[in-house]
Design a protein around this motif. Sequence first.
Motif, PDB file in Angstrom:
ATOM      1  N   UNK A   6      13.348  43.990 -20.905  1.00 49.19           N
ATOM      2  CA  UNK A   6      12.952  42.622 -20.574  1.00 49.19           C
ATOM      3  C   UNK A   6      11.533  42.345 -21.059  1.00 49.19           C
ATOM      4  N   UNK A   7      11.284  41.113 -21.395  1.00 46.41           N
ATOM      5  CA  UNK A   7       9.953  40.718 -21.830  1.00 46.41           C
ATOM      6  C   UNK A   7       8.989  40.784 -20.654  1.00 46.41           C
ATOM      7  N   UNK A   8       7.756  41.281 -20.885  1.00 51.26           N
ATOM      8  CA  UNK A   8       6.792  41.308 -19.784  1.00 51.26           C
ATOM      9  C   UNK A   8       6.401  39.887 -19.380  1.00 51.26           C
ATOM     10  N   UNK A   9       6.171  39.712 -18.128  1.00 46.26           N
ATOM     11  CA  UNK A   9       5.764  38.410 -17.612  1.00 46.26           C
ATOM     12  C   UNK A   9       4.250  38.349 -17.623  1.00 46.26           C
ATOM     13  N   UNK A  10       3.715  37.329 -18.275  1.00 41.73           N
ATOM     14  CA  UNK A  10       2.275  37.156 -18.353  1.00 41.73           C
ATOM     15  C   UNK A  10       1.903  35.978 -17.461  1.00 41.73           C
ATOM     16  N   UNK A  11       1.039  36.232 -16.506  1.00 43.32           N
ATOM     17  CA  UNK A  11       0.580  35.195 -15.597  1.00 43.32           C
ATOM     18  C   UNK A  11      -0.851  34.854 -15.978  1.00 43.32           C
ATOM     19  N   UNK A  12      -1.047  33.689 -16.597  1.00 42.58           N
ATOM     20  CA  UNK A  12      -2.382  33.283 -17.034  1.00 42.58           C
ATOM     21  C   UNK A  12      -3.360  33.141 -15.881  1.00 42.58           C
ATOM     22  N   UNK A  13      -2.888  32.997 -14.686  1.00 44.68           N
ATOM     23  CA  UNK A  13      -3.763  32.838 -13.538  1.00 44.68           C
ATOM     24  C   UNK A  13      -4.412  34.145 -13.113  1.00 44.68           C
ATOM     25  N   UNK A  14      -3.839  35.281 -13.479  1.00 46.27           N
ATOM     26  CA  UNK A  14      -4.371  36.576 -13.054  1.00 46.27           C
ATOM     27  C   UNK A  14      -4.764  37.440 -14.248  1.00 46.27           C
ATOM     28  N   UNK A  15      -5.105  36.810 -15.378  1.00 47.99           N
ATOM     29  CA  UNK A  15      -5.423  37.543 -16.594  1.00 47.99           C
ATOM     30  C   UNK A  15      -6.703  38.366 -16.474  1.00 47.99           C
ATOM     31  N   UNK A  22      -9.659  33.068 -16.979  1.00 50.72           N
ATOM     32  CA  UNK A  22      -8.527  33.688 -17.686  1.00 50.72           C
ATOM     33  C   UNK A  22      -8.841  33.847 -19.164  1.00 50.72           C
ATOM     34  N   UNK A  23      -8.451  34.964 -19.739  1.00 52.12           N
ATOM     35  CA  UNK A  23      -8.676  35.229 -21.151  1.00 52.12           C
ATOM     36  C   UNK A  23     -10.020  35.857 -21.457  1.00 52.12           C
ATOM     37  N   UNK A  24     -10.921  35.896 -20.495  1.00 49.68           N
ATOM     38  CA  UNK A  24     -12.230  36.526 -20.698  1.00 49.68           C
ATOM     39  C   UNK A  24     -12.115  38.019 -20.442  1.00 49.68           C
TER      40      UNK A  24
END
Length: 92
Positions: A6-15, A22-24
């Motif tokens: 299965x594709x991993x689930x990416x949660x932008x809120x907890x990056x 997020x993203x930093x």
Amino acid sequence: MSDAMPEPVVDDQTDGAAGEAPGEPAAAAPLGVARERTGHPAVDARLARLAEVDALPADGHPEVYEDVHRGLRDELTSLDAHPAPRPHDNRS
């Protein structure tokens, strides 16, 4: 039933870590690795430099590790170096 992963689930809120955007990239955090003194001042000085990585982002670690490794290798190499021959005492 499928063998596909299965594709991993990416949660932008907890990056990132708590309080980071997020993203930093995560801020540098000390590893908390204890360094014991060896009793050899030159070696201890080289190993003390490893503490610098606690304040660096991960991409800055290799430069410090390589410098410490090079210095430790030089210290070991110097153990194999033979001292210069001493001049003979020609007193009669």
